[in-house]
Design an enzyme around this catalytic site. Structure first.
Site, PDB file in Angstrom:
ATOM      1  CD  GLU A   1      87.094  53.173  93.455  1.00  0.00           C
ATOM      2  OE1 GLU A   1      87.332  52.595  92.759  1.00  0.00           O
ATOM      3  OE2 GLU A   1      87.399  54.510  93.301  1.00  0.00           O
TER       4      GLU A   1
ATOM      5  NE  ARG B   1      91.088  50.876  98.799  1.00  0.00           N
ATOM      6  CZ  ARG B   1      91.318  51.937  97.822  1.00  0.00           C
ATOM      7  NH1 ARG B   1      90.061  52.670  97.606  1.00  0.00           N
ATOM      8  NH2 ARG B   1      92.290  52.326  97.432  1.00  0.00           N
TER       9      ARG B   1
ATOM     10  NE  ARG C   1      94.990  57.065  98.037  1.00  0.00           N
ATOM     11  CZ  ARG C   1      94.603  56.963  96.647  1.00  0.00           C
ATOM     12  NH1 ARG C   1      95.092  56.300  95.929  1.00  0.00           N
ATOM     13  NH2 ARG C   1      93.523  57.688  96.442  1.00  0.00           N
TER      14      ARG C   1
ATOM     15  CB  SER D   1      84.946  51.095  90.047  1.00  0.00           C
ATOM     16  OG  SER D   1      86.447  50.751  89.586  1.00  0.00           O
TER      17      SER D   1
ATOM     18  NE  ARG E   1      95.667  49.546  90.795  1.00  0.00           N
ATOM     19  CZ  ARG E   1      94.342  49.655  90.817  1.00  0.00           C
ATOM     20  NH1 ARG E   1      93.668  50.492  91.406  1.00  0.00           N
ATOM     21  NH2 ARG E   1      93.669  48.943  90.064  1.00  0.00           N
TER      22      ARG E   1
END
Length: 243
Positions: free
Chosen positions: A167, A207, A95, A170, A80
């Protein structure tokens, strides 16, 4: 991946390169298209989640869902273009451009999608309980949903160094959005083809190392290993810092 297999998911090592029609069909070429790596010479995209490849796996097919949902667990590298985005998280592994992830993916009948979504959330909660970290669940507001999802739950783990929840996973119910675009169907009780529903949810990603290490670090710098992770570290219950 062990947990996914125990719950009946079919494990898969998914490709990290996909065709434009698959990336578009899953809804990732919309508002966040600038986060995706495109290889212009080959006209291929690097995936940001194995959800994309798993959705494309049955593109143009009619599935047999007479025995319930068809579930896959995809493991892959993910890419990403978001490292340091908006000037935040420019250091560390919150990130990054490349990371690894285990993603659950489910095909089911639309009328079963809501219950399937709760099951995916339950399996995410099971994983979070295994790593023994404080967490909370956010029922994402409609205005914050991406294009494919009709409903999404975010699981946020406590990060002590930042004094807030971040986060870590999800799960999204995409209803028939992706299946319509990718022409994925099933046969109803009358044998007529109908559009399937698709759902996804992350079981673990790079993460997770942050809340695991920070919440289990002890005053001397050592880290307690959650019991569920000990078999993967040779049975060790404590990680000692290098001296």
């Amino acid at each position: 991946m062990d947990q996914a297999v125990a719950h009946g998911f079919t494990p898969a090592i998914t490709p990290t390169l996909v065709k434009p029609e698959v990336m578009a069909g899953t809804g990732f070429l919309g508002a966040h298209a600038d986060e995706i790596y495109h290889l212009e010479t080959d006209d291929l995209y690097l995936v940001g989640t194995s959800e994309v490849a798993l959705a494309g796996y049955h593109s143009g097919e009619i599935l047999d869902l007479s025995n319930g949902p068809e579930r896959y667990a995809g493991w892959s590298a993910c890419y990403r273009r978001e490292a340091g985005s908006y000037g935040k998280d420019t250091r560390g592994i919150i990130r990054v451009h490349q990371f690894h992830k285990v993603e659950m993916f489910s095909y089911c009948r639309p009328e079963d999608a809501e219950d399937e979504h709760q099951r995916l959330l339950g399996w995410e909660r099971e994983m979070l309980a295994k790593i023994d970290v404080p967490y909370r669940i956010i029922d994402t507001a409609a205005g914050d949903l991406g294009g494919p999802a009709a409903r999404k739950f975010d699981c946020e783990a406590w990060v002590p160094s930042q004094g807030r929840y971040r986060e870590v996973t999800s799960t999204s119910n995409c209803t028939t959005f992706q299946a319509r675009r990718l022409n994925i169907r099933y046969r109803d009780e009358d044998g007529k083809p109908q559009t399937a529903a698709t759902l996804n949810g992350t079981l673990a990603t790079t993460r997770w190392l942050i809340p695991i290490l920070e919440n289990h670090q002890q005053p001397d710098g050592s880290v307690r290993v959650p019991k569920a992770l000990q078999p993967y570290l040779g049975g060790r219950d404590v990680l000692e810092p290098l001296r």
